[in-house]
Design a protein around this motif. Structure first.
Motif, PDB file in Angstrom:
ATOM      1  N   THR A 195       0.814  -1.219   0.000  1.00 46.59           N
ATOM      2  CA  THR A 195       0.000   0.000   0.000  1.00 46.59           C
ATOM      3  C   THR A 195       0.848   1.270   0.000  1.00 46.59           C
ATOM      4  OG1 THR A 195      -0.151   0.040   2.432  1.00 46.59           O
ATOM      5  CG2 THR A 195      -1.863  -1.177   1.243  1.00 46.59           C
ATOM      6  N   LYS A 203      -5.950   2.305  -0.665  1.00 50.88           N
ATOM      7  CA  LYS A 203      -5.527   1.434   0.433  1.00 50.88           C
ATOM      8  C   LYS A 203      -6.689   0.597   0.934  1.00 50.88           C
ATOM      9  CE  LYS A 203      -1.656   4.037   2.406  1.00 50.88           C
ATOM     10  NZ  LYS A 203      -1.102   4.684   3.609  1.00 50.88           N
ATOM     11  N   ASP A 230      -1.984  -1.115   8.136  1.00 49.97           N
ATOM     12  CA  ASP A 230      -2.035  -2.401   7.437  1.00 49.97           C
ATOM     13  C   ASP A 230      -1.969  -3.545   8.441  1.00 49.97           C
ATOM     14  OD1 ASP A 230      -2.137  -1.180   4.971  1.00 49.97           O
ATOM     15  OD2 ASP A 230      -0.050  -1.572   4.448  1.00 49.97           O
TER      16      ASP A 230
END
Length: 339
Positions: A195, A203, A230
């Protein structure tokens, strides 16, 4: 150093790493006249230990974050797992096979995505790159059509199907690279900064696709990233590497607890309230008041010493609670404590 061991309980291990290490030997650079020539013929070398005695196992269907500062040994580890580098010591097995000795067999089980590099052909339309990759991996035509149909739907590929890769936005290219990595239906997906550089919407779309791969299709994912969002949103387990060693292997919740960063609790009372004196030995000493206003308080509490319900009962004795809001420590702050 914080270290625990997390094993894939009840799951067959698809990755088994046992006491691997990797050292690099570089010639000592000479100085002065004819330095380049003298360095070329020098027999003096500097030894750098990039990875030191790392062991772990990852079970089928796990989603694991592999994080650490730059130069910690993340990329070196991934290269050993994919067979690009051979360990200086220890063993790596992917599905029971050595990725260095059985490279072709192992590669068919792997999908790899590097956020900074693309496996697509720069001047060709996206669809043509998929055609080439399907031939390389010997994907049957029927399987290719079926998988591309699924991937196109999940990643919304049709909008740039005929567009040359060089004209794609970063988010579009990443979606295309993810589709390319999954075209041969691998069991295991390695992701390196997938990302990086993407906007919020891109994202979110990438993360949703990765969740679907893991939860609905049972793919095993190993993710390296510097984006702590993430890790928090995708990973069930996190491994932290620092100075070439595994510093932590376990859940995010356990890591927060081991670090001991406080939970911030904002409390608003109805009407008057009384804040007692809190000392080290008194009830309620598991938290401290950091701010007081006319309508409430802000406290910091250690969730390892007292549960949220324990704190709530203690706060209820101060006055009638109107509202309460709890804020866990930022995961990035937790990781900095490990580094």
């Amino acid at each position: 150093m914080i270290h625990t061991t997390s094993k894939p309980e009840g799951k067959e291990a698809i990755i088994q790493v046992s006491h691997i290490g990797k050292t690099f030997k570089t010639p000592v650079t000479r100085e002065g006249r004819f330095a380049g020539l003298r360095t070329l013929f020098s027999r003096e070398y500097r030894i750098k230990e990039a990875v030191r005695d790392i062991s772990f196992a990852i079970g089928k269907g796990e989603f694991v974050g592999y994080i650490g500062p730059n130069g910690a040994g993340k990329s070196t580890t991934i290269k050993m797992l994919t067979g690009i580098l051979h360990p200086s010591q220890g063993t790596v097995l992917i599905g029971g096979d050595n990725p260095h000795r059985s490279r072709r067999k192992v590669v068919r089980r792997l999908g790899v995505v590097f956020g900074q590099r693309s496996q697509l052909w720069w001047d060709l339309p996206v669809k043509d790159s998929f055609d080439i990759l399907a031939e390389m991996y010997k994907v049957e035509p029927g399987d290719k059509r079926r998988r591309l149909g699924q991937l196109a739907e999940l990643l919304d590929l049709e909008e740039f199907w005929q567009t040359p890769v060089r004209k794609l936005s970063l988010g579009q290219r990443m979606r295309a690279d993810l589709a390319a990595a999954m075209l041969h239906d691998p069991d295991l997906l390695f992701l390196d900064e997938p990302t990086i550089g993407l906007d919020v919407t891109a994202k979110r779309n990438i993360r949703q696709f990765l969740k679907t791969l893991n939860r609905d299709f049972g793919k095993t994912v190993l993710l390296t990233t510097h984006d702590m969002d993430d890790i928090e949103q995708l990973c069930d387990r996190v491994m932290v590497i620092n100075h070439g060693r595994l510093a932590y292997d376990g859940t995010i919740a356990d890591l927060r607890g081991l670090i001991g960063l406080p939970t911030v609790i904002r409390v608003t009372f109805r009407g008057g309230f009384t804040v007692p004196e809190l000392s080290g030995g008194d009830a309620g000493s598991s938290f401290r008041v950091t701010e007081r206003t006319d309508h409430g308080v802000v406290i910091e509490g250690n969730r390892q010493e007292a549960t949220a319900m324990d704190m709530l009962r203690e706060l209820s004795a101060w006055g009638e609670i109107d509202d309460i809001h709890m804020e866990e420590p930022e995961f990035e702050d937790v990781i900095h404590r490990v580094y």
